[in-house]
Write a protein that holds these residues in place. Structure first.
Motif, short mmCIF file in Angstrom:
data_model
loop_
_atom_site.label_atom_id
_atom_site.label_comp_id
_atom_site.label_asym_id
_atom_site.label_seq_id
_atom_site.Cartn_x
_atom_site.Cartn_y
_atom_site.Cartn_z
N LEU A 68 19.23 28.27 -5.33
CA LEU A 68 19.38 27.03 -4.62
C LEU A 68 19.28 25.78 -5.52
O LEU A 68 20.01 24.85 -5.21
N HIS A 88 25.46 34.01 3.36
CA HIS A 88 24.61 32.94 3.84
C HIS A 88 24.18 31.97 2.54
O HIS A 88 24.23 30.74 2.74
N LYS A 91 26.74 29.94 1.02
CA LYS A 91 27.13 28.69 1.60
C LYS A 91 25.89 27.56 1.25
O LYS A 91 26.44 26.48 1.01
N ARG A 92 24.80 28.05 1.14
CA ARG A 92 23.91 27.06 0.82
C ARG A 92 23.80 26.64 -0.80
O ARG A 92 23.73 25.47 -1.01
N ASN A 159 15.50 33.05 4.79
CA ASN A 159 15.69 31.81 5.53
C ASN A 159 14.70 30.84 4.54
O ASN A 159 13.51 31.30 4.93
#
Length: 161
Positions: A68, A88, A91-92, A159
């Motif tokens: 990230l 997921h 996208k982050r 998450n």
């Protein structure tokens, strides 16, 4: 009662009824595909056949935070995550990259330390954990669900909170 010759016949009216042998072949093919998918798909693994999840949880958390931050490639995690988790995270990563571009910041390896890890096992072969991540400016929690598939752990949910 015979059909009216002025009205064209629909394909259903002219078609012969399906024979029982063709229906059984179709059913056998569908059953064969179903059994093949079950046999060749990812096989659940019991907890007794899996290693301790603690090292994977801390390493995977560190890697996700580096991905990230732009310091690590997402492809390096593909072996340890499911396709949904990969999409997921992708996208982050795109959003984080755009935010860095707007602020004109370079990607840097984050200085983090892994804090406490709370692990629960809701059923055999499944681990749900919360990993606390401390950096200079803030503390974050990373929720991870690991499932035992094909004799190894794979993250089915990640998450970053």
């Amino acid at each position: 009662m015979s059909p009216d010759p002025a009205i064209p016949a629909t394909p259903d009216e002219n078609a012969a009824p399906p024979s029982s042998s063709s229906a059984s072949i179709i059913g056998a093919n569908a059953l064969g595909r179903y059994l093949d998918d079950d046999f060749f798909g990812a096989q659940p693994t019991p907890r007794s056949s899996l290693p301790d999840p603690q090292p994977l949880l801390s390493n995977l958390t560190r890697c996700v935070m580096e991905v990230l931050a732009g310091a690590r490639e997402l492809d390096q995690l593909s072996r340890w995550v499911t396709d949904d988790v990969y999409r997921h995270l992708l996208k982050r990563v795109v959003l984080a990259s755009r935010a860095r571009a707007v602020k004109k910041q370079q990607a840097q390896r984050p200085t983090i330390s892994i804090g406490s890890i709370i692990v629960t096992e809701p059923r055999d072969g499944v681990v749900e954990a919360v990993v606390m991540v401390h950096s200079r400016s803030r503390t974050r929690a990373v929720a991870i669900r690991l499932e035992g598939l094909d004799n190894r752990w794979r993250a089915s949910s990640i998450n970053v909170l």
